[in-house]
Design a protein around this motif. Structure first.
Motif, PDB file in Angstrom:
ATOM      1  N   UNK A 173      15.187  63.837  49.188  1.00 48.86           N
ATOM      2  CA  UNK A 173      14.103  63.067  49.309  1.00 48.86           C
ATOM      3  C   UNK A 173      13.285  62.917  50.680  1.00 48.86           C
ATOM      4  N   UNK A 174      13.934  62.961  51.668  1.00 48.33           N
ATOM      5  CA  UNK A 174      13.480  62.532  52.997  1.00 48.33           C
ATOM      6  C   UNK A 174      14.053  63.503  54.134  1.00 48.33           C
ATOM      7  N   UNK A 175      13.608  63.991  55.122  1.00 48.02           N
ATOM      8  CA  UNK A 175      14.229  64.636  56.077  1.00 48.02           C
ATOM      9  C   UNK A 175      14.160  63.857  57.499  1.00 48.02           C
ATOM     10  N   UNK A 176      13.068  62.753  57.183  1.00 48.91           N
ATOM     11  CA  UNK A 176      12.746  61.891  58.500  1.00 48.91           C
ATOM     12  C   UNK A 176      12.263  60.725  58.092  1.00 48.91           C
ATOM     13  N   UNK A 227      15.842  55.511  49.577  1.00 46.50           N
ATOM     14  CA  UNK A 227      15.155  55.750  48.344  1.00 46.50           C
ATOM     15  C   UNK A 227      13.941  54.938  48.154  1.00 46.50           C
ATOM     16  N   UNK A 228      13.572  54.096  49.095  1.00 50.76           N
ATOM     17  CA  UNK A 228      12.405  53.399  49.034  1.00 50.76           C
ATOM     18  C   UNK A 228      11.069  54.083  49.546  1.00 50.76           C
ATOM     19  N   UNK A 229       9.904  53.806  49.267  1.00 52.86           N
ATOM     20  CA  UNK A 229       8.717  54.553  49.890  1.00 52.86           C
ATOM     21  C   UNK A 229       8.633  53.689  51.485  1.00 52.86           C
ATOM     22  N   UNK A 230       8.675  54.492  52.437  1.00 53.29           N
ATOM     23  CA  UNK A 230       8.744  53.645  53.959  1.00 53.29           C
ATOM     24  C   UNK A 230       7.431  52.884  53.882  1.00 53.29           C
ATOM     25  N   UNK A 231       6.149  52.966  53.277  1.00 55.76           N
ATOM     26  CA  UNK A 231       5.452  52.088  53.063  1.00 55.76           C
ATOM     27  C   UNK A 231       5.750  50.643  52.366  1.00 55.76           C
TER      28      UNK A 231
END
Length: 343
Positions: free
Chosen positions: A228-231, A269-273
């Motif tokens: 889901x995320x690369x950074x 797993x959470x949105x960074x916002x």
């Protein structure tokens, strides 16, 4: 109808008699026995009270204690020494062959077992596990393939563990100032982690799985092997820094490469916002920000010997050289003596 009324009357009489009996037993029969109090015994209350009796020599470095504070480890003359914290007695069987230099060691969380990285004759790197209770030192993965991987390595090492999975990540410094990351699983199988760069800075590992993040040379935070995320990109933060993790899989990120006045934290797993933000109020060296497994955040004023609980807005004074926060205690060196101060 009459039968129903009789049944109801008998039910009411039965309830009255039961209630009267309960009141009598509570107020009179059991009163002399006194009240019974049930107490929930927490993990901290179960830990044996340790009074430190450890002398720290002038050459002692990297002083750390096991999670239960029972054992103290120091790095002296390039080798690890382990002593009983209560007695100061050196533990046995932590032996070394000739030409050995310790690159790193760490206590396995929740145990009295230590993982050790050693460099032998400037050519080979070996991993060991030392059980302080049983006083047994064993080599981890002694295959020739393992040894060949590190033929040109050995300038430095750093370890982080995913507690629940038992996966160990090791950052090994090589002679050309680059760093390679390796992974050892529960089966003691070692493999190279293919990071996007060999210029690896600070890194962190999640507690309940083997999610890995690391700072690269450009100040970015990269995520290893997570679909889901690369950074990790925080709006408005140009050069984020990894501060630490907690037991709830939260990663803590400062808003500056060397100093931070705010910390962001959340799960991959959470949105960074949706990550939470803690404002420190002033710029703090990142090395002086401590994140505990329970999510507590503390800042260190080493010059004035002050520890500040950021979330609790409390300060603690100690007298000496700060070593670590462990098991609800500030651990410090006071004139060559190991000391504890409860938080």
């Amino acid at each position: 109808m009459k039968a129903s009324k009789r049944i109801m009357i008998w039910i009411i009489i039965s309830l009255i008699l039961q209630c009267t009996l309960y009141v009598f037993l509570d107020k009179y029969y059991y009163a002399s026995a006194g009240s019974i109090k049930i107490t929930d015994i927490t993990a901290e209350e179960q830990v044996k009270k340790i009074v430190p009796n450890v002398a720290l020599g002038s050459t002692a470095k990297n002083v750390t204690l096991s999670d239960d504070l029972a054992y103290t480890a120091t790095l002296e003359d390039g080798l690890v020494k382990v002593v009983d914290t209560s007695t100061g007695k050196t533990k046995a069987n932590l032996t070394y062959s000739s030409g050995v230099k310790c690159l790193a060691y760490m206590w396995v969380p929740g145990t009295d077992i230590m993982d050790i990285v050693e460099k032998v004759n400037n050519t080979t790197i070996k991993f060991y596990s030392y059980d302080a209770d049983k006083e047994i030192k064993t080599e981890i993965d002694d295959s020739t393939t393992h040894k060949a991987l590190f033929a040109s390595a050995g300038q430095s090492a750093e370890m982080k563990m995913s507690v629940l999975t038992g996966v160990l990540y090791i950052k090994i410094g090589h002679s050309n100032d680059s760093f390679y990351m390796y992974r050892i699983d529960r089966n003691e199988q070692l493999k190279r982690v293919l990071t996007l760069t060999n210029n690896i800075g600070t890194f962190a590992v999640a507690s309940s799985d083997d999610q890995l993040i690391y700072n690269d040379i450009y100040g970015r935070i990269k995520v290893y092997n997570y679909a889901e995320k690369s950074s990790i990109i925080i709006p408005g933060v140009l050069k984020p820094s990894i501060i630490g993790t907690d037991d709830n899989d939260n990663f803590y990120v400062g808003n500056g490469s060397l100093q931070s006045n705010a910390i962001y934290y959340g799960k991959l797993s959470d949105n960074i916002s949706s990550w939470k933000k803690i404002v420190l109020g002033t710029m703090i060296d990142n090395k002086n920000i401590v994140v505990l497994p329970n999510g507590g955040i503390y800042t260190l004023d080493r010059q004035n010997s002050i520890v500040t609980d950021v979330k609790g807005n409390k300060t603690y004074n100690y007298q000496g050289t700060f070593l670590q926060i462990n098991n609800g205690n500030i651990i410090y060196n006071n004139g060559g003596k190991l000391k504890f101060k409860p938080l």
